[in-house]
Scaffold this active site. Structure first.
Site, mmCIF file in Angstrom:
data_model
loop_
_atom_site.group_PDB
_atom_site.id
_atom_site.type_symbol
_atom_site.label_atom_id
_atom_site.label_comp_id
_atom_site.label_asym_id
_atom_site.label_seq_id
_atom_site.Cartn_x
_atom_site.Cartn_y
_atom_site.Cartn_z
ATOM 1 C CB CYS A 332 67.303 17.841 -14.515
ATOM 2 S SG CYS A 332 68.317 18.856 -15.629
ATOM 3 C CG HIS A 428 63.466 21.056 -14.533
ATOM 4 N ND1 HIS A 428 63.902 20.565 -13.326
ATOM 5 C CD2 HIS A 428 64.581 21.228 -15.296
ATOM 6 C CE1 HIS A 428 65.231 20.457 -13.346
ATOM 7 N NE2 HIS A 428 65.652 20.843 -14.532
#
Length: 487
Positions: A332, A428
């Site tokens: 991310c 994630h």
């Protein structure tokens, strides 16, 4: 219908774990249970079944209830970012950015929306277990409060106060809380729990009785230090520096503790591998030169954390690691930092509108006002995975032609360098899958234990519930909850 709220004498007294444990204990008794936290502040979040986001702790508590996480479980979430501001999430969606003073002025206006979520949850289950935030003893924050007594009184929910004996001063903490509370708030508290006791709890019997006498509240029990809680994801980044180094393994994997690190539970499955020594590198320390993999974690403020990385000299360590042939994985915000440049034309993260990245991937990121929130499945490193996306940004460039993952809906995710040494992904939670984690470790030259991370977390919840059944008067807590009057 019933409800019970755990509040603490301070932050980090173990409320989140106790709520999760009680949720599982009540669920194991055949009750329909759901968790609730009116207001949370955390950069660790999870994507919900209704396409929003809530605090990671509430997602774990939903798992303890054997329920799907939903935005009603955490209607107000603050995500701290740069310049003393926080992103405000209401009912799972971004509602803007606020400073500390602005939120104190605004929070009271959010109570009706908190109560809307509360009413919807109450209609779906037998009991709701509620977690407070911080402490009701912070009486300077009482006006407009929606996190502790402000909510408890508005919803007429009985409260149990949690004190942490491991940090010392628990008698003063509990009795002192009673002393400073407004009498109309104090009457909401039905008793207390002593948490994190080490040794023989019989040695605290006199202290326990003195608390009952001085505070005028009954005790519900003394909870020992529960080893199984170490297998649960942590919500608070404070724990990272406290436990910066873990047991020795065959290889080292290093992760710098960025000031605004987010969703660092992505690394928990690696920490559990016997072949891995996971090194969480605190500020002021170099990234170890002998690590096999550097992981750049998620960040709530990528530009500010990229600047902090340079201030720490970690960029020099990472570039040296790369020259030695070491592997790097960015997740991310960490993926964004691996690129050539990060641009923030709308000032989403603060006044700094651009910064150069590490330049290890030929990509560039533009931060956008729309937030991607979705659960995903796909293939990466030749293996299936499940995870979730939670980001404000679009990344593009030549290295995206070599994606890290193929998503089942036909999209691609992330980017890889031509030799596969550097990888970046927006997903994630992907390392929680046994197959993908095994493929990553195989590329580093070691075997995975093959443990099912989700099963380990679930087993830990059962162990914690069993511990609470042993050391707390759970029948009395349940009776207390069922005596709550529904508004």
């Amino acid at each position: 219908m019933g409800a019970l709220m755990l509040q603490g004498t301070g932050s980090d007294v173990g409320k989140s774990v106790l709520v999760a444990g009680l949720c599982r204990a009540f669920a194991n008794r055949g009750l329909r249970v759901l968790p609730f936290k009116p207001q949370n502040m955390s950069n660790n979040a999870a994507v919900t079944v209704d396409g929003g986001e809530i605090g990671r702790a509430q997602a774990l508590q939903a798992l303890a209830c054997r329920a799907e996480p939903h935005t009603d479980m955490n209607p107000v979430l603050l995500k701290p970012q740069a310049d003393h501001t926080s992103q405000l999430i209401v009912h799972g969606r971004v509602r803007g950015t606020l400073g500390g003073g602005n939120f104190r002025a605004k929070r009271g206006t959010l109570l009706p929306e908190v109560l809307e979520s509360w009413a919807r949850l109450r209609a779906q289950c037998d009991i709701v277990v509620v977690e407070g935030a911080g402490s009701p003893a912070e009486i300077n924050l009482r006006a407009g409060d929606i996190a502790n007594m402000g909510f408890a009184r508005a919803a007429n929910v009985p409260v149990v106060l949690v004190g942490d004996i491991d940090r010392g001063g628990v008698i003063a903490a509990i009795v002192g809380t009673r002393a400073v509370l407004d009498p109309t708030d104090a009457v909401m508290i039905q008793g207390f729990i002593i948490n994190k006791f080490r040794g023989d709890s019989a040695l605290f019997e006199d202290g326990y009785r003195q608390i009952e006498a001085l505070a005028g509240w009954r005790g519900f029990g003394v909870v020992p230090w529960l080893a199984a809680s170490a297998r649960l994801p942590s919500e608070d980044a404070v724990v990272l520096e406290r436990h910066a180094r873990h047991a020795a393994g065959t290889i080292r994997i290093a992760c710098p503790i960025l000031p605004r690190i987010a969703n660092f539970d992505d690394l928990d499955p690696l920490k559990a591998e016997s072949a891995v020594q996971l090194v969480m590198v605190p500020p002021g320390q170099p990234i170890p030169a002998d690590c096999a993999l550097v992981v750049l974690p998620g960040s709530k403020a990528t530009i500010a954390d990229m600047a902090a990385m340079r201030q720490q000299g970690w960029d020099i360590d990472i570039l040296a690691h790369h020259r030695r042939g070491g592997r790097i994985l960015g997740i991310c915000g960490g993926y964004q930092m691996l690129g050539r440049r990060i641009l923030d034309p709308h000032g989403i993260e603060g006044p700094d509108r651009a910064i150069d990245g590490l330049g290890l991937l030929d990509v560039e990121t533009v931060l956008t006002q729309d937030k991607a929130l979705r659960r995903v499945r796909g293939q990466a490193l030749g293996q299936p995975f499940e995870g979730y996306e939670m980001h404000m940004g679009e990344t593009a460039g030549p290295d995206c032609s070599r994606p890290f993952a193929m998503i089942d809906d036909g999209r691609t995710d992330g980017a890889c360098s031509a030799n596969g040494q550097v990888m970046g992904s927006y997903v994630h939670g992907a390392l929680g899958g046994t197959a993908l984690r095994g493929a990553l470790l195989a590329a580093l030259g070691v075997d995975s234990d093959g443990a099912d991370h989700a099963a380990s977390v679930d087993a830990a919840l059962d162990a914690i519930a069993e511990g609470l059944e042993t050391h707390l008067d759970v029948d009395a807590l349940l009776a207390c909850a069922q005596g709550a009057t529904r508004i």
